[in-house]
Design a protein around this motif. Sequence first.
Motif, mmCIF file in Angstrom:
data_model
loop_
_atom_site.group_PDB
_atom_site.id
_atom_site.type_symbol
_atom_site.label_atom_id
_atom_site.label_comp_id
_atom_site.label_asym_id
_atom_site.label_seq_id
_atom_site.Cartn_x
_atom_site.Cartn_y
_atom_site.Cartn_z
ATOM 1 N N GLN A 161 -3.310 -19.937 38.487
ATOM 2 C CA GLN A 161 -4.304 -18.876 38.729
ATOM 3 C C GLN A 161 -5.574 -19.578 39.201
ATOM 4 O O GLN A 161 -6.136 -20.357 38.434
ATOM 5 N N SER A 192 -13.178 -18.914 20.083
ATOM 6 C CA SER A 192 -14.131 -19.560 20.981
ATOM 7 C C SER A 192 -15.382 -18.701 21.176
ATOM 8 O O SER A 192 -16.513 -19.194 21.164
ATOM 9 N N TRP A 234 8.392 -20.506 22.236
ATOM 10 C CA TRP A 234 7.040 -19.982 22.274
ATOM 11 C C TRP A 234 6.751 -18.801 21.336
ATOM 12 O O TRP A 234 5.891 -18.881 20.471
ATOM 13 N N ARG A 292 1.992 -21.917 34.741
ATOM 14 C CA ARG A 292 3.229 -21.375 34.162
ATOM 15 C C ARG A 292 4.369 -21.689 35.135
ATOM 16 O O ARG A 292 4.132 -21.905 36.320
ATOM 17 N N TYR A 341 -10.078 -16.474 30.027
ATOM 18 C CA TYR A 341 -9.152 -16.948 28.994
ATOM 19 C C TYR A 341 -7.691 -16.702 29.388
ATOM 20 O O TYR A 341 -6.802 -16.693 28.542
ATOM 21 N N GLY A 342 -7.444 -16.505 30.674
ATOM 22 C CA GLY A 342 -6.072 -16.326 31.132
ATOM 23 C C GLY A 342 -5.638 -14.869 31.026
ATOM 24 O O GLY A 342 -6.399 -14.003 30.584
ATOM 25 N N ILE A 343 -4.398 -14.615 31.425
ATOM 26 C CA ILE A 343 -3.930 -13.232 31.563
ATOM 27 C C ILE A 343 -2.451 -13.156 31.194
ATOM 28 O O ILE A 343 -1.691 -14.087 31.448
ATOM 29 N N ARG A 365 0.979 -15.272 27.858
ATOM 30 C CA ARG A 365 0.604 -16.594 27.341
ATOM 31 C C ARG A 365 -0.908 -16.798 27.431
ATOM 32 O O ARG A 365 -1.389 -17.914 27.654
ATOM 33 N N CYS A 370 -4.962 -16.990 26.243
ATOM 34 C CA CYS A 370 -5.539 -17.903 25.257
ATOM 35 C C CYS A 370 -5.508 -17.313 23.851
ATOM 36 O O CYS A 370 -6.032 -16.240 23.606
ATOM 37 N N ILE A 371 -4.952 -18.073 22.942
ATOM 38 C CA ILE A 371 -4.846 -17.638 21.554
ATOM 39 C C ILE A 371 -6.191 -17.817 20.840
ATOM 40 O O ILE A 371 -6.464 -17.195 19.819
ATOM 41 N N THR A 391 -18.198 -25.289 28.233
ATOM 42 C CA THR A 391 -18.946 -24.031 28.383
ATOM 43 C C THR A 391 -20.375 -24.203 27.871
ATOM 44 O O THR A 391 -21.335 -23.740 28.501
ATOM 45 N N VAL A 423 -3.789 -22.440 33.019
ATOM 46 C CA VAL A 423 -2.808 -23.445 32.587
ATOM 47 C C VAL A 423 -1.507 -23.036 33.286
ATOM 48 O O VAL A 423 -1.042 -21.912 33.095
ATOM 49 N N ARG A 446 4.226 -18.948 18.207
ATOM 50 C CA ARG A 446 2.893 -18.394 18.480
ATOM 51 C C ARG A 446 2.560 -17.336 17.425
ATOM 52 O O ARG A 446 1.436 -17.263 16.933
ATOM 53 N N ARG A 459 5.861 -22.543 30.238
ATOM 54 C CA ARG A 459 4.984 -23.497 30.913
ATOM 55 C C ARG A 459 5.826 -24.439 31.766
ATOM 56 O O ARG A 459 7.052 -24.477 31.644
ATOM 57 N N THR A 479 -12.818 -27.196 25.957
ATOM 58 C CA THR A 479 -13.198 -25.965 26.669
ATOM 59 C C THR A 479 -14.558 -25.452 26.199
ATOM 60 O O THR A 479 -15.408 -25.100 27.006
HETATM 61 C C1 HEM Z 1 -14.265 -21.365 26.473
HETATM 62 C C2 HEM Z 1 -13.192 -21.607 25.741
HETATM 63 C C3 HEM Z 1 -11.762 -21.441 26.194
HETATM 64 C C4 HEM Z 1 -11.257 -21.087 27.424
HETATM 65 C C5 HEM Z 1 -12.026 -20.749 28.698
HETATM 66 C C6 HEM Z 1 -9.815 -21.084 27.300
HETATM 67 C C7 HEM Z 1 -8.950 -20.766 28.338
HETATM 68 C C8 HEM Z 1 -7.581 -20.771 28.228
HETATM 69 C C9 HEM Z 1 -6.676 -20.469 29.315
HETATM 70 C C10 HEM Z 1 -7.104 -20.106 30.742
HETATM 71 C C11 HEM Z 1 -5.418 -20.562 28.834
HETATM 72 C C12 HEM Z 1 -4.127 -20.329 29.623
HETATM 73 C C13 HEM Z 1 -3.765 -18.873 29.527
HETATM 74 C C14 HEM Z 1 -2.684 -18.408 30.446
HETATM 75 O O1 HEM Z 1 -1.699 -19.103 30.694
HETATM 76 O O2 HEM Z 1 -2.814 -17.267 30.949
HETATM 77 C C15 HEM Z 1 -5.508 -20.917 27.432
HETATM 78 C C16 HEM Z 1 -4.430 -21.077 26.590
HETATM 79 C C17 HEM Z 1 -4.547 -21.452 25.269
HETATM 80 N N1 HEM Z 1 -5.703 -21.671 24.562
HETATM 81 FE FE1 HEM Z 1 -7.569 -21.466 25.244
HETATM 82 N N2 HEM Z 1 -9.471 -21.428 26.022
HETATM 83 C C18 HEM Z 1 -10.631 -21.661 25.306
HETATM 84 C C19 HEM Z 1 -10.730 -21.998 23.976
HETATM 85 C C20 HEM Z 1 -9.680 -22.164 23.122
HETATM 86 C C21 HEM Z 1 -9.783 -22.460 21.710
HETATM 87 C C22 HEM Z 1 -11.091 -22.590 20.947
HETATM 88 C C23 HEM Z 1 -8.511 -22.565 21.232
HETATM 89 C C24 HEM Z 1 -8.016 -22.840 19.840
HETATM 90 C C25 HEM Z 1 -8.697 -22.963 18.791
HETATM 91 C C26 HEM Z 1 -7.609 -22.331 22.337
HETATM 92 C C27 HEM Z 1 -6.236 -22.348 22.247
HETATM 93 C C28 HEM Z 1 -5.376 -22.040 23.285
HETATM 94 C C29 HEM Z 1 -3.927 -22.057 23.153
HETATM 95 C C30 HEM Z 1 -3.134 -22.423 21.883
HETATM 96 C C31 HEM Z 1 -3.406 -21.673 24.402
HETATM 97 C C32 HEM Z 1 -1.934 -21.552 24.782
HETATM 98 C C33 HEM Z 1 -1.434 -20.144 24.578
HETATM 99 C C34 HEM Z 1 0.040 -19.990 24.958
HETATM 100 O O3 HEM Z 1 0.519 -20.748 25.793
HETATM 101 O O4 HEM Z 1 0.724 -19.097 24.413
HETATM 102 N N3 HEM Z 1 -8.351 -22.076 23.468
HETATM 103 N N4 HEM Z 1 -6.842 -21.041 27.087
#
Ligand code: HEM
Length: 504
Positions: free
Chosen positions: A407, A455, A122, A384, A442-444, A447, A449-450, A305, A382, A126, A98, A301
Amino acid sequence: MSIIIILIFTIFFYFVFDFLYKNFSNRQFKGPLALPLVGSLLHLKDDTHLVFQKDSKLYGNDGKIIKYWFCDKLTLAIFDVNTMREIYLKNPESLNTRVKSPSTNVIGNRFRGIVTADENYWQFHRDILMKSFTGRKVKSLSSSIEKETNHLISYMKFIEKSGQSFSPRSNFMNFYSNIIFDYVFSRRIENIYEGANEEQGKVLIAIRELFDYLADTLIVNYLMFTKPFYFLYLKIFGHPADPLKKILTKYYLEHSETIDLNNARDVLDSLIIEYRKVGGKEEESSIIPMANELILAGTETNSSTAEWFILTMVNHQDYQEKIYNELSLALKSAHSTTTADDDSSTTTDKHMIKLSNRNQTPLFNAALKEVLRLYPPVPFGVPREVNQSFEINGGSLKIPKGTQIIQSLYSTFRDKNYWDSPDEFKPERFLDDSHSNNYYPYGIGVRNCIGMGFSQDELYISLSNLILNFKLLPLVENSKICDSPIFGFSFKPVEFKISLKQRN
Ligand code: HEM
């Protein structure tokens, strides 16, 4: 006098050099004019998603990649889904970190946590978090969601009976944060919808303050020379993340003292167990920022939604009716297959849509996907940071080390080349999986979304049961709610209220 003149000349030359460097380096990428110091930030300041959309038509590489300067930070925004795949999926090693900014430093306790973690930290951590999610046996996520959904529905029934309007924003924030608190710390705030007590209120205030802080664009993140002043300021006045960290440290210490290593009560116990399996290294310093980020990422998030989903249902009464019919039928058919003798389900079970009904609710599933396409809660992903240079486009475009990559999900999801009538709500487009290659809310890549599964389960159970229990109506008959978004930590509609009419 002569010192002042030297200073004026130095500043003047710095400005000229900065202007020329920003506009004449990396010329293979095009973008708006960058000013000295602030770069393209003034260009992006209002309705960024719309500015991005306009820019993608104006600038080079067919508008697939556009160059911006966020003050000192070279930033490439990706506007095309094929280019996004080429960049993110073919170069995992270059894109596993990041952006290392002062705020990610502070939130992530020196780039720990998960969202904010750097490339060294990371992967290992993770994996530990993933194991903690899947290794829990005591309490299932769906039972936390179902319990909270029942609480919200009871409160909504009270609201309807007392003739009040319903506010999605505050109620969904409370709803999703309660699920995370229950799942991660086994702490649910009783009566959260009616107003929490003093101690619980402090937790909510700490979360809100942190969201407000994150919503502000922090110029210090991008202007190198301001960093020392920023850290000095934090030393003197403290950081908005401090109150929440203090509360989480308290929860961690309580868990750590009372834990049964063979019986995890919740995610926090699971994390402690997983860290102790590998010798307890970095246990506390990692768990606190991780928990912090789970609350932030998991609350905002999902509640955005849910707000967009409710808004869309109010504005599309025809779809709301179709979805309601589909959900009632799914519930009836699930229970008609259980005979009176072998029926062990409770009364609540009989009136509740569960994850097991998913296959029977294709239109509702598609509507959820369509809402995430039209209104992605993280519209620019998010960011990078490139940690080793790489080439794309058959070697014709070099992406330099240190670049910030964004993105532009909002623009790619409304790209005419991939989506028919992209600005319209047409859930039917998701009834088959022909769009799955163009769709990454949820990203690509490495990294991503975990919390995606987490969700999706939360949104499925909560929103299906709301539609099943209430007809959602505008406050003024036949009117539409404005769907212009505003930016904050996530992408939300302007705050609105609705009327509820209880279904039978
Ligand atoms: C509608 C709900 C959600 C959306 C649209 C969303 C979307 C995203 C996106 C776009 C990223 C960045 C991915 C990337 O860099 O490619 C991300 C990362 C992440 N999200 Fe979500 N998210 C949602 C819900 C959640 C929930 C419920 C949690 C945890 C309980 C969560 C935990 C995380 C974490 C920990 C990361 C960082 C992953 C990493 O950097 O390795 N997200 N999310």
